[in-house]
Design an enzyme around this catalytic site. Sequence first.
Site, PDB file in Angstrom:
ATOM      1  N   PRO A 272       0.791  -1.170   0.046  1.00  0.00           N
ATOM      2  CA  PRO A 272      -0.081   0.027  -0.202  1.00  0.00           C
ATOM      3  C   PRO A 272       0.783   1.290   0.111  1.00  0.00           C
ATOM      4  O   PRO A 272       1.723   1.429   0.545  1.00  0.00           O
ATOM      5  CB  PRO A 272      -0.698  -0.129   1.506  1.00  0.00           C
ATOM      6  CG  PRO A 272       0.020  -1.024   2.261  1.00  0.00           C
ATOM      7  CD  PRO A 272       0.868  -1.785   1.333  1.00  0.00           C
ATOM      8  N   TYR A 314      -4.647  13.913 -13.662  1.00  0.00           N
ATOM      9  CA  TYR A 314      -6.108  12.888 -13.420  1.00  0.00           C
ATOM     10  C   TYR A 314      -7.299  13.535 -13.463  1.00  0.00           C
ATOM     11  O   TYR A 314      -8.204  12.786 -13.262  1.00  0.00           O
ATOM     12  CB  TYR A 314      -5.692  12.032 -12.277  1.00  0.00           C
ATOM     13  CG  TYR A 314      -4.547  11.756 -12.122  1.00  0.00           C
ATOM     14  CD1 TYR A 314      -3.689  10.620 -13.207  1.00  0.00           C
ATOM     15  CD2 TYR A 314      -3.774  12.007 -11.027  1.00  0.00           C
ATOM     16  CE1 TYR A 314      -2.375  10.221 -13.094  1.00  0.00           C
ATOM     17  CE2 TYR A 314      -2.206  11.387 -10.786  1.00  0.00           C
ATOM     18  CZ  TYR A 314      -1.672  10.535 -11.857  1.00  0.00           C
ATOM     19  OH  TYR A 314      -0.398  10.173 -11.653  1.00  0.00           O
ATOM     20  N   CYS A 339       2.011  29.385 -15.449  1.00  0.00           N
ATOM     21  CA  CYS A 339       1.504  30.119 -16.858  1.00  0.00           C
ATOM     22  C   CYS A 339       1.173  29.081 -17.586  1.00  0.00           C
ATOM     23  O   CYS A 339       1.526  28.745 -18.608  1.00  0.00           O
ATOM     24  CB  CYS A 339       2.629  30.764 -17.270  1.00  0.00           C
ATOM     25  SG  CYS A 339       3.155  32.271 -16.270  1.00  0.00           S
ATOM     26  N   GLU A 340      -0.224  28.349 -17.146  1.00  0.00           N
ATOM     27  CA  GLU A 340      -0.936  27.317 -17.627  1.00  0.00           C
ATOM     28  C   GLU A 340      -2.419  27.366 -17.506  1.00  0.00           C
ATOM     29  O   GLU A 340      -2.444  27.242 -16.280  1.00  0.00           O
ATOM     30  CB  GLU A 340      -0.328  25.859 -17.617  1.00  0.00           C
ATOM     31  CG  GLU A 340       0.963  25.709 -17.991  1.00  0.00           C
ATOM     32  CD  GLU A 340       1.174  24.406 -18.657  1.00  0.00           C
ATOM     33  OE1 GLU A 340       0.285  23.852 -19.158  1.00  0.00           O
ATOM     34  OE2 GLU A 340       2.485  23.921 -18.543  1.00  0.00           O
TER      35      GLU A 340
HETATM   36  N1  LLP Z   1       2.934  -1.394  -6.038  1.00  0.00           N
HETATM   37  C1  LLP Z   1       3.439  -1.010  -7.443  1.00  0.00           C
HETATM   38  C2  LLP Z   1       4.014  -2.045  -8.225  1.00  0.00           C
HETATM   39  C3  LLP Z   1       2.779   0.088  -8.015  1.00  0.00           C
HETATM   40  O1  LLP Z   1       2.990   0.329  -9.048  1.00  0.00           O
HETATM   41  C4  LLP Z   1       2.185   1.097  -7.020  1.00  0.00           C
HETATM   42  C5  LLP Z   1       1.487   2.345  -7.548  1.00  0.00           C
HETATM   43  C6  LLP Z   1       1.836   0.609  -5.776  1.00  0.00           C
HETATM   44  C7  LLP Z   1       2.379  -0.685  -5.160  1.00  0.00           C
HETATM   45  C8  LLP Z   1       0.938   1.565  -4.668  1.00  0.00           C
HETATM   46  O2  LLP Z   1      -0.218   1.815  -5.227  1.00  0.00           O
HETATM   47  P1  LLP Z   1      -1.175   2.469  -4.030  1.00  0.00           P
HETATM   48  O3  LLP Z   1      -1.285   1.604  -3.001  1.00  0.00           O
HETATM   49  O4  LLP Z   1      -0.618   3.745  -3.623  1.00  0.00           O
HETATM   50  O5  LLP Z   1      -2.466   2.562  -4.819  1.00  0.00           O
HETATM   51  N2  LLP Z   1       0.489   9.304  -9.175  1.00  0.00           N
HETATM   52  C9  LLP Z   1      -1.106   8.259  -8.960  1.00  0.00           C
HETATM   53  C10 LLP Z   1      -0.551   6.907  -8.649  1.00  0.00           C
HETATM   54  C11 LLP Z   1       0.150   5.932  -9.197  1.00  0.00           C
HETATM   55  C12 LLP Z   1       0.451   4.552  -8.660  1.00  0.00           C
HETATM   56  C13 LLP Z   1       1.472   4.088  -9.463  1.00  0.00           C
HETATM   57  N3  LLP Z   1       1.836   2.524  -8.846  1.00  0.00           N
HETATM   58  C14 LLP Z   1      -1.693   9.293  -8.432  1.00  0.00           C
HETATM   59  O6  LLP Z   1      -1.536  10.265  -7.841  1.00  0.00           O
HETATM   60  O7  LLP Z   1      -2.888   8.742  -8.111  1.00  0.00           O
END
Ligand code: LLP
Length: 409
Positions: A272, A314, A339-340
Amino acid sequence: MSHGFDYRRNTLHCEGVALSAIAEEYGTPTFVYSRAALEANYQRVDAAFAGVPHLICYSLKANGNLSVGRVLAAQGAGADVVSGGELFRARKMGIEGNKIVYASVGKMVHEIEQALADGILMFNVESRAELETIAEVAARRGQRAPIALRVNPNIDPKTHPYITTGMRKYKFGVPPEEAVELYRWTVRTPSLQPVGIQMHIGSQLVEVGPIVEAAGKMAEVLRATGIPLRYFDVGGGLGITYKDEKPEGPELLAKKLAPLVKSLDCILILEPGRFLVGNAGILLTKVIYIKTNPEKKFVIADAAMNDLIRPSLYDAYHPILPVVPAYGAETVDVVGPICESGDFLAHGRELPPLKAGDLLAVGNAGAYGFTMSSNYNARPRAAEVLVEGESFRVARRRENYLDLIRGEE
Ligand code: LLP
């Protein structure tokens, strides 16, 4: 917002500290994190899975700050890293190599060497080419590299396409059939040691069903290999409430996964990120100007898309709260100085009438906030502050202009 943030005596507080006091001391924009919320989030996952042998590998990409990581490490967290830089950070957080898993479709030789030197728990391998490279590097070093294959189960996790991973149209992992074949090759290769199997199907998942379904597919691969793999890693992805989502949460996931994991006699690994840190942080910002045109009213804040890119990238919703509440409501766009036109924190948001100097808290900014920030428009990156009860301290000082040009000739 998490229980770490609430109004006391008419001012938004983080634990026992008024956000206005933090703004006074360290300026704005500043990310503010609650230690109590970080601990509570970790303990919630840990408690949910208490009935299953498990390891929580905190996904550092959500928030790589050393102070934040150390709070989680003190709770027992390992780490999920995706680069040599994150591995370096995880070690600086005091996390031992044997609690670190390493995913990425583009692991480079120097990163593989570093991970082998650090004795990581396992490489989550994403292709045949990568597996061959790891085998070569490990052989050269006279080591056996611990391997898990990342399975791409081709299941739709029902989230934003940019944060969906476990489908064939995306670059991650290998299809189940190929995974079985690669495990066979791994067994015959002396410098490789198959120890686990892994997946991660996407992020901000409100329903746990797709994770459970994908885990079922992964279990089939595991059985087909006939190899006694020790670690069953289901990745991260647990969603949080930004607006009105009702995420099913770790308890239901645990309930649905436990029988499977027990029948496999594996140690469950969870990765997580967002769930541990997302609601434990806010972005504190100050209103610079109010501006109206015949169509709209704009609240121009000192935080911008370079500090928090999620709304721009997003179309993500982040709650925005006035630090000192006031009566009345009007519909405004909250924007930054960049500036966007894509530089906004919120479109069409109801807020009380604001004036220059007022403080706002952008909620749920603890995950993918600072880590995705940049110096665009030559804006020094924000400060980060950790609150612990009645006290607070800088977790990362605000960048200055010299930081902007460091390394340039
Ligand atoms: N494990 C792997 C292999 C991952 O690629 C990710 C996230 C996680 C764990 C953790 O995922 P989480 O528990 O945080 O959902 N920048 C995006 C989120 C990108 C997530 C990429 N991988 C946002 O701001 O929503």
